[in-house]
Design a protein around this motif. Structure first.
Motif, PDB file in Angstrom:
ATOM      1  N   SER A   1      -7.782  -5.120  -0.331  1.00  0.00           N
ATOM      2  CA  SER A   1      -8.383  -5.550  -2.084  1.00  0.00           C
ATOM      3  C   SER A   1      -8.569  -6.818  -1.552  1.00  0.00           C
ATOM      4  CB  SER A   1      -7.051  -5.433  -2.884  1.00  0.00           C
ATOM      5  OG  SER A   1      -6.121  -5.840  -2.430  1.00  0.00           O
TER       6      SER A   1
ATOM      7  N   GLU B   1      -8.042  -0.968  -9.441  1.00  0.00           N
ATOM      8  CA  GLU B   1      -9.928  -0.692  -9.085  1.00  0.00           C
ATOM      9  C   GLU B   1     -11.099  -0.989  -9.693  1.00  0.00           C
ATOM     10  OE1 GLU B   1     -11.186   2.317  -5.979  1.00  0.00           O
ATOM     11  OE2 GLU B   1     -10.638   1.311  -4.599  1.00  0.00           O
TER      12      GLU B   1
ATOM     13  N   GLY C   1       1.024  -1.261  -0.157  1.00  0.00           N
ATOM     14  CA  GLY C   1       0.007   0.389  -0.346  1.00  0.00           C
ATOM     15  C   GLY C   1       0.663   1.179   0.077  1.00  0.00           C
TER      16      GLY C   1
ATOM     17  N   LEU D   1      -5.695   0.035   0.720  1.00  0.00           N
ATOM     18  CA  LEU D   1      -6.139   1.009  -0.267  1.00  0.00           C
ATOM     19  C   LEU D   1      -7.306   2.413   0.482  1.00  0.00           C
ATOM     20  CD1 LEU D   1      -5.992   3.251  -2.681  1.00  0.00           C
ATOM     21  CD2 LEU D   1      -7.142   1.653  -3.754  1.00  0.00           C
ATOM     22  N   ARG D   2      -7.272   3.218   0.636  1.00  0.00           N
ATOM     23  CA  ARG D   2      -7.842   3.671   0.974  1.00  0.00           C
ATOM     24  C   ARG D   2      -9.172   3.542   2.663  1.00  0.00           C
ATOM     25  NH1 ARG D   2      -9.885   5.553  -3.479  1.00  0.00           N
ATOM     26  NH2 ARG D   2      -8.778   7.049  -4.197  1.00  0.00           N
TER      27      ARG D   2
ATOM     28  N   VAL E   1      -3.325  -5.442  -0.293  1.00  0.00           N
ATOM     29  CA  VAL E   1      -3.382  -4.102  -0.675  1.00  0.00           C
ATOM     30  C   VAL E   1      -3.810  -3.255  -0.061  1.00  0.00           C
ATOM     31  CG1 VAL E   1      -3.466  -2.496  -2.892  1.00  0.00           C
ATOM     32  CG2 VAL E   1      -2.518  -4.752  -3.170  1.00  0.00           C
TER      33      VAL E   1
ATOM     34  N   ASN F   1      -2.384   4.968   3.883  1.00  0.00           N
ATOM     35  CA  ASN F   1      -3.284   4.456   3.727  1.00  0.00           C
ATOM     36  C   ASN F   1      -4.442   3.463   4.590  1.00  0.00           C
ATOM     37  OD1 ASN F   1      -4.814   4.406  -0.043  1.00  0.00           O
ATOM     38  ND2 ASN F   1      -2.743   4.773   0.256  1.00  0.00           N
TER      39      ASN F   1
ATOM     40  N   MET G   1      -2.341  -0.414  -5.299  1.00  0.00           N
ATOM     41  CA  MET G   1      -2.261   0.472  -4.380  1.00  0.00           C
ATOM     42  C   MET G   1      -2.282   1.880  -5.333  1.00  0.00           C
ATOM     43  SD  MET G   1       1.235  -1.216  -3.866  1.00  0.00           S
ATOM     44  CE  MET G   1       2.203   0.394  -2.982  1.00  0.00           C
ATOM     45  N   THR G   2      -2.650   2.356  -6.075  1.00  0.00           N
ATOM     46  CA  THR G   2      -3.066   3.712  -6.584  1.00  0.00           C
ATOM     47  C   THR G   2      -4.500   3.889  -7.093  1.00  0.00           C
ATOM     48  OG1 THR G   2      -2.594   2.993  -8.066  1.00  0.00           O
ATOM     49  CG2 THR G   2      -0.502   4.684  -6.908  1.00  0.00           C
ATOM     50  N   GLY G   3      -5.172   2.517  -6.298  1.00  0.00           N
ATOM     51  CA  GLY G   3      -6.883   2.279  -7.292  1.00  0.00           C
ATOM     52  C   GLY G   3      -6.503   2.301  -9.190  1.00  0.00           C
TER      53      GLY G   3
END
Ligand SMILES: Nc1ncnc2c1ncn2[C@@H]1O[C@H](COP(=O)(O)OP(=O)(O)OP(=O)(O)O)[C@@H](O)[C@H]1O
Ligand SMILES: Nc1ncnc2c1ncn2[C@@H]1O[C@H](COP(=O)(O)OP(=O)(O)OP(=O)(O)O)[C@@H](O)[C@H]1O
Ligand SMILES: [Mg+2]
Ligand SMILES: [Mg+2]
Lengths: 421, 372, 512, 334
Positions: free
Chosen positions: C485, C507, C295, C480-481, C478, C299, C502-504
């Motif tokens: 995941s 997603e 991550g 994220l925010r 991972v 986050n 990791m950066t979306g």
């Protein structure tokens, strides 16, 4: 040990969302709100002195030295140096005002006070900035030395002068006072009508334009000036950066030590001026023990004010006001009991309803009810206890509002050139 | 490690000596600049104390010691208890009222009163602890405020319970019964006065301070918190509880400050009871570097200067407050000297670590035969 | 200093015989190389090789004991950063040099107020630079509110704002995810096109090979060689660096059992009125399993660790150790129950820097043998055990009585690991266990973790080093925010895949 | 008011010349309270008595002052130091010395002590002269003066530190005012509580307290606040109202610009008492026991400097006579 202290208890602050900037508008709202509360309290309790222009003028007079000391603290701590030596610097200031004021007139007294305070600042700066001594240790030592130097020099130089002695200087001539002639009396008429809020507002304005010492006006200008210099000038930006992140500042070519040094010296000058105010305006005389711990109170007011001039002014005003009304006697302190009671109950209810803090809430309500009972069951607060009003008020306000305070990030830390990289 | 320790001991001896010399020079300069008799002043201050004065030094030091230890408990964990002054006044008042009632005989009365003093001091300090832990109020401010509040509360209570007698202008609590008044030890031959019996309290407290902080789990946690709050939290120290405990312990120790005075000298609490001991304690704790033995030396030095300066006006016609300048300068000089020595020491240690590691690496690469 | 009498053909920077000694250490020894204008010049070397020291000398923070520096062909004498700035040099430090409680604008103009003031004209200039190099900064944001990527860009903006012609970037990619690294490299390319010179330090050799126009290798404080990236591969470069072969984390066969040791159930941590910091976190770790969490910093991974360790109260959800609910246990009880902890920031959370090693050995285990006997500290036993740790875990120190602060980072880390392993933990929470540790120490730390895993330890591994994660983990998740995941299989996932998640970026792909 | 000291000086002229020529000069040590000589208050009054003895009787003197926050032992030590230095007569100024004088007197039976403001068993001894004053009686008279001069029927009292001694001033003042006008309104205010003795040295506080009283309608304020009293005078001057001084005739000692507002002062003749002690000693009759300096003995009085109370002086003298005769009993607590 480091002057920065423990963080425990302040974490709750960090978890909360960041608050919006507290600007002039917010201060105005708070001021009007406070005045409204006071007006209501005056009507309910009949304690008229609670918002008389006399009480407010006295409050200003008592707030100025505290405010100046606090301003000294602000300069120093914004540059990252904790200054618990304000009291000692103030004491040096009172002596300087007495000595130079007597020999060369009141304006020289002002200068003398500033210079003596700066001397204290210089010692503190040399110890903390140059030698990296713990800020608290140095501050404590300054307080001891300041007291000793003033008493020693007074005994040496005031003895034998007309009206002078080891504990006091001869009379110093007064600095000029200002009154806005028509306005003051007009406002006085309105004030005497005892109208809800209107009269109280008139009292505030009247206090501000009647018999204001030139030094009070200078002090207010220093507040504005401090705000401008620290938050609007590049000099101030550098100074604050040194208190927030000296390493970053140094990496950008800022001479960290020089700024810290300067800030502490200015800090001493301001605290000295606060002492000078006591000697030149409040008393027209140097008097041993005159500062009476106001340096510590100034420090408290500054922390109370979240290391900002506006907040500090509020803190100093609150302290000056509560001190003034208790010194002027009468029913005011007793009336405050009712205010405390209502506030405590309100806070208790809030804690229970909003924060689910049952125990804390219940405790606040219980204390509130007790204070309320005290109010209704008595006619006056014992004389021995009225003197504690400003301290109790400050503690109460802090207990309910200190959660949002944040000191400069590198405050109290010892910085050495080149070591941070 | 041995040679290093010897050096350290030498250096930590050098610092105070250097500081005293500096204080001597600075004070002499001040005296000379102002035109006061330098020689007379030092002759007075550095005169060999008479037995009576030695007793006074020991007595004053034993009281200072308690105050400084109370302060140091907080300092060791980065907690600034500026409130020892208020705490000891509240405590000695409570103890004096209790002892004055003479509900218990002799020594029992004394012990119970001491316990009450500790409880009272601890309770008063617990307000600051609560405000710190639960409300985030800096203990520096709250204890300063509580000092002032203590003044008001104690004088109110004192008026309420005071035992006035005709012709006296001071108000005081009821005098404790003769059986609970301590006569003191004759330690120094030739002295007309005696050393406080409760100096044993100071010795005991000093030992406990050293033992608890240095040898126990609790002490380790306390010191760890002082050295790095975040690391202490991660190691499982409950910092809020530590703050509460340390603050209350500091207050309870502050409660002891007035005991030697109460039982050995004043026998009641009144308007002339010594005030300001808490602030002296701060300076002495700092001078003694929060160390049980260091504080003992600092207390004796402080008391010595106080006692010797009493004669300044009589012998040298110089204001007694000169001693404050000397004390302040000594404090400065000592901490600056220590700071310089600490820095030199750190540099030497790092250099040594690096040097020895380089030597190890050298040896390793030689034995492994790896290319350098 | 900024006279225009520069020789167009001269190198942007030319170092000659630079030597810098610290007490007991020679950080730089007779360093010499030159940097062509308009190029990206990389400097590589082990931890402690002297890279940062050299750059600090070039930036005027430290003075060399010997040697000369030429900028644009002219000899300069740099006394302070101010001199270096005047000579057109700017530096982004390994550790960010930002004041959290000042705004971006204030951080940028600090020290360079003379250029554009501290008001609107400065704001315009910042926006101009931000737009020109696609740095995307908001001048009035408070730095405290920004993530690492944004901070990195502010650092670069700070340098550009001062009109630097030569930029020094000391390990700029250490805290960035691959996508951010790509963005950074795009920006570097743009800078290069403008004729600026970049000095670039990194431990990640593939990055270096990708971006650099030439590479200087430093070992033990001296320049070994300057090479052309086209003529070397990563392995050769690494061998130049360490003088021997480069180790790398490799997965062995799975040791995962079906015994659940740590279970986190629907954990949430509120963030006041804002976005929750942790949101519905559930995970399970078995004996013998390493669960890796990737991550971008900030986050929620740090908070997750703090909640599991009992340093923070979760808003809701449970943590189970085996099948005991430890959600409302305190840190000490959790540690006593057999959870080891290697903190992310060893200086803040792992050590008492001013205390001797043997006291640091007690830290975190103040209630456990051999450190204590009843309520008393057993100093003799603790010291003896510290000697053992120092020996077993190869902590390089002259004695156990030196302060922890005088050890190098890698040795501090080995002490911490030794300490935690000495109490036979069932679960190990390891956050960035090899951060800032040089290659030699790195591989021994990896070995330690692998050994423990074989013996049935459950490990929660949080790392920014994706190679490390992939190499050590049995499963990777991972964060994220504040949300986790699904699983990634380390045998098949690539660093790029993880970076996307990791950066979306991933997603969106999933939802599509 | 000046009769006692006048006669004292008259008789001393001859005795001093005779004593100094015949025997070794008397050695008198003086231990002041905090503030010492030059405090413009009662320490100064004591110093005046000593000075007079020095010129009139040719005694040798030595002085030392207490410092803030000192220990009981420090006070004892100060007295002992004076004894050790050969001073055979030691005057301790202030009730804080009560216990120390008791102790020192016991330890040094050949030395004669005097203590000002204490008559408790603590300090009593065969070689101790306990000097006390009937501050309440003097305060009664200035209270009466205040009530007589008040146009608003509202007066005030500012005490420095809330200790029994100062309460004695307040009690007398209230009684005197009520004797003139039973319906009179009296505001009382203390500046600090013990052991915070800064109330005796903080003019800013004195000013604030007095200002409040004037603004609420009081037109005469009496202070018993030592150095803080300067603030009371400043406030009176600014408000155009009146103030009453304390201890010495402050219309003579206060800064010139505020003298015009000083209606009268309650004079406490510490100087006379000190002089009496020394004079008796040099005459070979050491005083011992409690000497109460009341109205009757001329130990307290009101001042007439400035002529502001000339019109009511006869009424005040009436009261004085009644108190001396015992028909009016003045309380010691408010
Ligand atoms: N201020 C200092 N005082 C003493 N020694 C230092 C100092 N700074 C660095 N050193 C030493 O100099 C050597 C070089 O350190 P430097 O920080 O330059 O290494 P580096 O190559 O940047 O390592 P890293 O990859 O960890 O950033 C190290 O061994 C370190 O111990
Ligand atoms: N300010 C300094 N003064 C003296 N020596 C220093 C200083 N800073 C670093 N050193 C030396 O450098 C060595 C370690 O430096 P440093 O902390 O940079 O190591 P590191 O391996 O880079 O660790 P980290 O990853 O924690 O930065 C120590 O041995 C110490 O002697
Ligand atoms: Mg490093
Ligand atoms: Mg580096």
């Amino acid at each position: 040990m480091s002057a920065a202290g423990l963080e425990v208890g302040t974490q709750t602050v960090l978890d909360r969302p960041r608050r919006r900037r507290f600007g002039p508008r917010e201060y105005a709202v708070v001021a009007v709100g406070a005045l409204l509360v006071i007006s209501v309290l005056r009507l309910v309790t009949g304690a008229d002195d609670i918002a008389s222009s006399g009480a407010l003028a006295a409050a200003i007079g008592l707030a100025v030295p505290i405010g100046l000391a606090g301003l000294g603290g602000l300069w120093s701590e914004r540059a990252g140096v904790v200054n618990i030596g304000l009291e000692g610097m103030m004491i040096l200031g009172t002596w300087g005002a007495g000595f130079f004021g007597y020999h060369m007139g009141p304006w020289a007294g002002v200068l003398g006070a500033i210079l003596m305070g700066m001397l204290g600042g210089l010692i503190h700066a040399t110890a903390t900035v140059t030698f990296g001594v713990d800020h608290i240790v140095s501050g404590v030592a300054i307080n001891i030395i300041g007291l000793g130097v003033a008493k020693y020099l007074a005994a040496r130089f005031f003895n034998g002068l007309p009206g002078g002695g080891p504990t006091q200087s001869p009379q110093i001539r007064s600095l000029p006072n200002f009154t806005l002639p028509g306005v003051s009396s007009g406002l006085g008429t309105v004030e005497r009508k005892n109208w809800f809020f209107v009269s109280d507002l008139a009292a505030v304005l009247r206090a501000l334009c009647t018999n204001m010492s030139i030094l009070t006006i200078i002090a207010l200008l220093l507040f504005v000036g401090t705000w401008w210099v620290l938050w609007r000038s590049s000099f101030g930006l550098r100074l604050r950066s040194v208190g927030e992140s000296p390493v970053a500042a140094e990496s950008l070519g800022v001479n960290v030590l020089r700024y810290k040094f300067l800030a502490v010296i200015i800090s001493g000058g301001l605290a000295g001026l606060g002492g000078g105010f006591l000697a030149l305006v409040a008393a027209n005389i140097y008097r041993d023990g005159q500062t009476g711990g106001r340096g510590y109170i100034g420090l408290a007011a500054m922390i109370f004010g979240n290391w900002r001039p506006g907040g500090l002014l509020t803190g100093a005003a609150l302290f000056g006001y509560t001190d003034a009304v208790q010194l002027r006697g009468g029913a005011t302190v007793h009336a405050f009991l009712l205010l405390f009671a209502v506030l405590l109950v309100a806070v208790g209810v809030w804690q229970i309803v909003r924060n689910q803090r049952i125990v804390q809430g219940a405790l606040a309500i219980a204390v509130g009810v007790l204070v309320g009972w005290w109010y209704f069951a008595s006619d006056a607060v014992p004389a021995e206890l009225t003197g504690t009003t400003p301290y109790v008020t400050t503690l109460l306000v802090l207990a309910f509002a200190s959660q949002r305070l944040r000191m400069p990030a590198a405050d109290g830390q010892i910085y050495r050139k080149g070591e941070g990289h | 490690m041995k040679p290093l320790n010897v050096r350290r001991i030498l250096m930590s001896m050098a610092a105070p000596v250097l500081a005293l010399v500096v204080a001597f020079v600075v004070t002499s300069l001040v005296l000379a600049a102002v035109g006061d008799p330098v020689w007379d002043v030092w002759k007075t201050i550095l005169a060999v104390p008479k037995p009576r004065q030695m007793v006074n030094v020991v007595n004053a030091a034993s009281v200072f010691y308690l105050s400084a230890i109370a302060v140091a408990v907080g300092f060791r964990m980065n907690l600034f208890n500026i409130g020892v002054d208020g705490q000891y006044r509240v405590a000695v008042f409570a103890a004096a009222v209790f002892a004055g009632q003479a509900w218990l005989p002799g020594w029992l009365n004394i012990l119970a009163s001491i316990a009450i003093a500790m409880v009272a001091g601890g309770l008063w300090a617990s307000i600051a602890a609560y405000l710190k832990v639960k409300r985030g109020v800096s203990e520096v401010i709250s204890t300063i405020m509580l000092n002032a509040i203590a003044t008001g509360v104690v004088s109110w209570l004192l008026v309420t319970v005071s035992d006035r007698h005709a012709g006296s202008n001071s108000i005081e609590t009821k005098t404790i019964p003769d059986s609970s008044q301590l006569q003191g030890f004759t330690l120094i031959p030739g002295a007309t006065n005696r050393v406080y019996t409760l100096i044993v309290l100071s010795l005991l407290v000093g030992f406990l301070y050293w033992f608890v902080l240095g040898k126990t789990r609790f002490g380790f946690d306390l010191r760890a918190t002082g050295r790095s709050e975040s690391a202490a939290v991660a190691s499982g120290v409950k910092v809020p509880r530590m703050v509460t405990t340390a603050m209350i312990a500091s207050g309870a120790l502050a409660g002891l400050v007035g005991m030697p005075l109460l039982f050995g000298q004043d026998h009641n609490y009144g308007t002339t009871f010594q005030a300001g001991l808490g602030f002296a304690g701060i300076a002495i704790a700092l001078l003694g570097r929060n160390n049980a033995v260091g504080i003992a030396f600092a207390s004796i030095l402080w008391a010595f200067l106080d006692v010797q300066s009493n004669a300044l006006q009589i012998q040298a016609n110089v204001a007694q407050e000169l001693v404050n300048i000397i004390q302040g300068v000594i404090l400065f000089a000592v901490v600056i000297a220590y700071e310089l020595i600490r820095r030199a020491d750190k540099r030497l240690e790092q250099a040594r670590v690096a040097r020895e590691l380089a030597a190890q690496r050298q040896a390793a690469s030689v034995t492994e035969g790896a290319p350098a | 200093m900024t006279q225009t009498t520069t020789d167009a053909g001269a190198p942007a920077v030319e170092l000659e015989g630079i030597t810098k000694r610290f007490p007991g250490v020679v950080a730089n020894k007779d360093i010499a190389f030159s940097v062509r204008r308009g190029t990206v010049h990389a400097i590589v070397g082990e931890n402690g090789a002297g890279k940062s020291t050299l750059m600090k000398i070039l930036y005027g923070v430290q003075r060399p004991d010997e040697g000369t520096i030429k900028i644009d062909g002219r000899l300069v004498n740099l006394h302070s950063p101010a001199d270096a700035i005047a000579a057109g040099i700017g530096m982004v430090f390994q550790h960010f040099m930002l004041a959290d409680n000042l705004t971006v604008l204030e951080n940028v103009v600090l020290g360079a107020e003379k250029l554009h003031g501290i008001g609107d004209s400065a704001r315009r200039e910042i926006m101009r630079i931000s737009d020109a190099y696609k740095l995307d900064v908001d001048p009035d944001a408070l730095v405290a509110d920004l993530g690492v990527g944004a901070r990195q860009r502010i650092e670069i903006l700070k340098v550009l704002f001062r009109g630097a012609k030569t930029l020094i970037l000391d390990e700029p990619t250490a805290v960035l995810v691959p996508q951010e690294v790509d963005e950074l490299f795009d920006q570097l390319a743009e800078l290069k096109d403008e004729g600026l010179t970049v000095l670039f330090i990194s431990h990640k050799l593939d990055e270096v090979l990708r971006v650099a126009d030439s590479i200087t290798v430093i070992r033990r404080g001296t320049t070994i060689d300057t090479v052309d990236p086209k003529s070397v591969n990563a392995r050769q470069l690494a061998e130049l660096m360490v003088g021997s072969e480069l180790p790398s984390p490799t997965t062995e066969e799975s040791t995962v059992t079906d015994r659940v040791l740590l279970r986190v159930d629907d954990l949430a941590l509120g963030g006041g009125t804002g976005r929750p910091i942790l949101d519905g976190i559930s995970l399970t770790i078995h004996a013998g399993e390493v669960l890796g969490i990737a991550g971008v910093e900030g986050n929620g991974q740090a908070e997750l660790v703090e909640v599991i360790m009992g340093m923070r109260e979760p808003t809701s959800g449970q943590v189970f150790l085996g099948d005991v609910d430890i959600s409302d246990w305190h840190t000490r009880e959790i540690r006593e129950a057999g959870v080891g902890y290697i903190p992310e920031d060893r200086h803040r959370h792992g050590l008492l820097l001013e205390a001797p090693l043997w006291e640091n050995r007690i830290l975190g285990h103040q209630t456990e043998a051999p450190n204590v006997k009843g309520q008393l500290i057993d100093a003799a036993a603790a010291k003896a055990d510290t000697e053992r740790i120092v020996k077993t875990y190869d902590v390089r120190t002259p004695s156990i009585f030196v302060t922890a602060g005088s050890l190098s980072g890698g040795n501090q880390q080995k002490l911490i690991i030794g300490r935690e392993m000495s109490h036979q933990p069932k679960v190990l929470i390891a956050a960035h266990p090899t951060r800032g540790v040089d290659v030699g120490a790195q591989s021994s730390i990896w070995d330690l973790i692998r050994d423990a895993r074989r013996e049935g330890l459950a490990v929660l591994l949080i790392s920014a080093d994706l190679e490390e994660l992939i190499g050590l983990s049995d499963t990777i998740r991972v964060i994220l925010r504040g949300k986790l995941s699904g699983d990634f299989d380390p045998d098949h996932v690539t660093a790029e895949d993880l970076g996307a998640a990791m950066t979306g970026a991933g997603e969106k792909e999933e939802s599509r | 008011a000046c009769g006692g000291s006048g006669s004292g000086s008259g008789s001393s002229g001859s005795s001093s010349s005779s004593s100094s020529s015949t025997k070794a000069a008397l050695k008198v040590g003086m231990a002041y309270d905090v503030g010492g000589r030059g405090d413009q208050s009662f320490n100064d009054a004591a110093a005046a008595g000593l000075d007079k003895a020095k010129t009139d009787l040719g005694v040798t003197t030595k002085e030392a002052a207490a410092v803030a926050n000192e220990n009981e032992a420090a006070r004892e030590e100060r007295l002992q130091q004076l004894v050790d230095a050969g001073y055979t007569h030691v005057v301790a100024v202030g009730f804080a010395y009560a216990k120390s004088v008791g102790k020192a007197a016991k330890d040094n039976p050949n030395v004669h002590f005097a203590i000002v403001d204490d008559a408790s068993p603590d300090s009593a001894g065969p070689n101790v002269d306990q000097i006390t004053f009937a501050e309440n009686e003097g305060s009664f008279l200035v209270g009466a003066a205040a009530a007589l001069k008040s146009k608003t029927g509202h007066i005030g009292f500012v005490g420095g530190v809330n200790v029994p001694l100062i309460k004695k001033f307040e009690a007398g003042y209230i009684a005197g005012a009520k004797a003139v006008n039973p319906a009179i309104k009296i505001d009382s205010q203390y500046l600090t509580q013990p052991p915070d003795f800064t109330g005796f040295g903080d003019p800013a506080k004195g000013k604030t307290a007095a200002e409040g009283m004037y603004q609420k309608g009081a037109d005469v304020v009496y202070h018993a606040a030592g150095g803080s009293g300067g603030g009371v005078f400043t406030a009176a001057k600014a408000a155009g109202k009146l103030a009453i001084g304390v201890d010495s005739d402050q219309a003579l000692t206060a800064p010139a610009d505020v003298r015009s507002v000083i209606l009268t002062s309650m004079i406490k003749k510490v100087d006379v008492a000190v002089y009496d002690f020394i004079k008796s000693a040099s005459d070979g009759k050491d005083l011992t026991g409690n000497h109460v300096y009341d109205l009757k003995a001329g130990g307290v009085d009101f001042a007439t400097t400035g002529g502001m109370i000339d019109d009511i002086k006869s009424k005040l003298d009436d009261f004085k006579a009644k108190i001396i005769a015992g028909t009016i009993k003045v309380p010691v607590t408010p």
